[in-house]
Write an enzyme that holds these catalytic residues in place. Sequence first.
Site, PDB file in Angstrom:
ATOM      1  N   GLU A 103       2.873   0.793  59.419  1.00  0.00           N
ATOM      2  CA  GLU A 103       1.741   1.654  59.085  1.00  0.00           C
ATOM      3  C   GLU A 103       1.981   3.115  59.639  1.00  0.00           C
ATOM      4  O   GLU A 103       1.891   3.943  58.670  1.00  0.00           O
ATOM      5  CB  GLU A 103       0.396   1.197  59.681  1.00  0.00           C
ATOM      6  CG  GLU A 103      -0.701   1.651  59.506  1.00  0.00           C
ATOM      7  CD  GLU A 103      -1.768   1.672  60.370  1.00  0.00           C
ATOM      8  OE1 GLU A 103      -2.770   2.117  60.120  1.00  0.00           O
ATOM      9  OE2 GLU A 103      -1.619   0.933  61.431  1.00  0.00           O
ATOM     10  N   THR A 126       7.269  -4.642  59.817  1.00  0.00           N
ATOM     11  CA  THR A 126       6.547  -4.919  61.149  1.00  0.00           C
ATOM     12  C   THR A 126       6.412  -6.258  61.378  1.00  0.00           C
ATOM     13  O   THR A 126       6.208  -7.197  60.381  1.00  0.00           O
ATOM     14  CB  THR A 126       4.978  -4.240  60.972  1.00  0.00           C
ATOM     15  OG1 THR A 126       4.211  -4.750  62.111  1.00  0.00           O
ATOM     16  CG2 THR A 126       4.431  -4.869  59.804  1.00  0.00           C
ATOM     17  N   ASP A 128       3.930  -7.475  62.870  1.00  0.00           N
ATOM     18  CA  ASP A 128       2.684  -7.749  62.903  1.00  0.00           C
ATOM     19  C   ASP A 128       2.013  -8.283  61.422  1.00  0.00           C
ATOM     20  O   ASP A 128       1.026  -8.910  61.467  1.00  0.00           O
ATOM     21  CB  ASP A 128       1.748  -6.620  63.277  1.00  0.00           C
ATOM     22  CG  ASP A 128       2.164  -5.864  64.497  1.00  0.00           C
ATOM     23  OD1 ASP A 128       2.632  -6.808  65.614  1.00  0.00           O
ATOM     24  OD2 ASP A 128       1.984  -4.643  64.896  1.00  0.00           O
ATOM     25  N   GLY A 171       0.912  -8.403  67.856  1.00  0.00           N
ATOM     26  CA  GLY A 171      -0.014  -8.174  66.648  1.00  0.00           C
ATOM     27  C   GLY A 171      -0.988  -7.096  66.421  1.00  0.00           C
ATOM     28  O   GLY A 171      -1.484  -7.018  65.450  1.00  0.00           O
ATOM     29  N   GLU A 222      -2.621  -9.702  71.525  1.00  0.00           N
ATOM     30  CA  GLU A 222      -2.989  -8.670  72.437  1.00  0.00           C
ATOM     31  C   GLU A 222      -4.274  -8.013  72.119  1.00  0.00           C
ATOM     32  O   GLU A 222      -4.761  -7.357  73.151  1.00  0.00           O
ATOM     33  CB  GLU A 222      -1.859  -8.017  72.570  1.00  0.00           C
ATOM     34  CG  GLU A 222      -1.401  -7.199  71.180  1.00  0.00           C
ATOM     35  CD  GLU A 222      -0.090  -6.475  71.168  1.00  0.00           C
ATOM     36  OE1 GLU A 222       0.374  -6.098  72.134  1.00  0.00           O
ATOM     37  OE2 GLU A 222       0.302  -5.746  70.087  1.00  0.00           O
ATOM     38  N   ARG A 266      -2.003 -19.952  84.352  1.00  0.00           N
ATOM     39  CA  ARG A 266      -1.023 -19.015  84.355  1.00  0.00           C
ATOM     40  C   ARG A 266      -0.748 -18.156  83.299  1.00  0.00           C
ATOM     41  O   ARG A 266      -1.167 -18.873  81.898  1.00  0.00           O
ATOM     42  CB  ARG A 266       0.387 -19.573  84.966  1.00  0.00           C
ATOM     43  CG  ARG A 266       0.182 -20.280  86.191  1.00  0.00           C
ATOM     44  CD  ARG A 266       0.413 -19.293  87.234  1.00  0.00           C
ATOM     45  NE  ARG A 266       0.309 -19.529  88.666  1.00  0.00           N
ATOM     46  CZ  ARG A 266      -0.636 -19.906  89.381  1.00  0.00           C
ATOM     47  NH1 ARG A 266      -1.649 -19.590  88.894  1.00  0.00           N
ATOM     48  NH2 ARG A 266      -0.426 -20.381  90.466  1.00  0.00           N
ATOM     49  N   HIS A 272       8.013  -7.825  74.170  1.00  0.00           N
ATOM     50  CA  HIS A 272       9.108  -7.298  73.302  1.00  0.00           C
ATOM     51  C   HIS A 272      10.255  -8.419  72.839  1.00  0.00           C
ATOM     52  O   HIS A 272      10.895  -8.004  72.032  1.00  0.00           O
ATOM     53  CB  HIS A 272       9.753  -5.960  74.043  1.00  0.00           C
ATOM     54  CG  HIS A 272       8.701  -4.688  74.009  1.00  0.00           C
ATOM     55  ND1 HIS A 272       7.765  -4.556  74.718  1.00  0.00           N
ATOM     56  CD2 HIS A 272       8.691  -3.700  73.094  1.00  0.00           C
ATOM     57  CE1 HIS A 272       7.092  -3.490  74.576  1.00  0.00           C
ATOM     58  NE2 HIS A 272       7.600  -3.131  73.658  1.00  0.00           N
TER      59      HIS A 272
END
Length: 342
Positions: A103, A126, A128, A171, A222, A266, A272
């Site tokens: 983007e 990307t 994403d 994402g 995220e 947990r 990455h």
Amino acid sequence: MRVGVLTGGGDCPGLNAVIRAVVRKGVQEYGYDFTGFRDGWRGPLEGDTVELDIRAVRGILPRGGTILGSSRTNPFSCENGVRRIKENLVKHEVDALIAIGGEDTLGVAARLSDEFGVRCVGVPKTIDNDLSATDYTFGFDTAVNIATEAIDRLHTTAESHMRVLVVEVMGRHAGWIALHSGLAGGANVILIPEQRFDLDQVCAWVESRFKIRYAPIVVVAEGAMPKDGDAVLKDESLDSFGHVRLSGIGEWLAKEIEKRTGKEARTTVLGHVQRGGTPSAFDRWLATRFGLHAIDAVRDEDFGTMVALRGTDVVRVPLADATTSLKTVDPSLYVEAGVFFG
């Protein structure tokens, strides 16, 4: 003709496949010369270049990352950024520029093309998968495969210890990686940015799995947010495009689940690792096709466009169409996945 090539934004599996395809076809069929710009838009800003020829792209198809390097440099936030880019393109005798990115990188290319006459062609990249003008971006399939493999592995340790395992995936503001990997990996809860989640409902789903002696896996993007809260940020700093650093929702969610249910929880943050390593076969195929069609767009002088996947066809769309809005998960797709929750 001399064509410049740059890769901007985050690294992504398949970038090298695009570079290879652009150079191979450009040299062999059109007789073009190529200049690579290092580290995204920093390269044309500072005139930092490397010569690209067939020898330079030999053997790079399966390699992750990018041989040109990348960065989140925004020339519009730099003093005299546009003037410096145009001067360096003239200095290095570059007639057209292929910008490979997401983007932000393509947003810069669109402005340079529309407002300042820089002859640009875009290639969508990307993990994403959030660019609205293309069905898929390369890098996404690899990221989903990596996340799915991680979820597969986490099932066994979750069951061994009968604990909740929360898996945080990338994402940003789109839930494509979470949805695809969560479904493929058999997650019991999937949380995406497009749908704010009810923490009580999440805990109910978690407890329902323990009732049948099954340890739940929760996959959270995220950028996911609770109904009564905001995005969890790593810190408040912004990059040159004004983006915050997302991450931390997984750890927050695990603590809340443990506090409310009494079940041990947990967190695994894939981070990455989703962007690294060798690209999948699909991403190599898609990136290669994008590269071949991008250099065709240069030959046709069809500047201000981006190559895009529509079905199985690679088409050209205006660069502005790729950056006007994000492609987010359709609510109906999330409803489909809901049958597996709890």
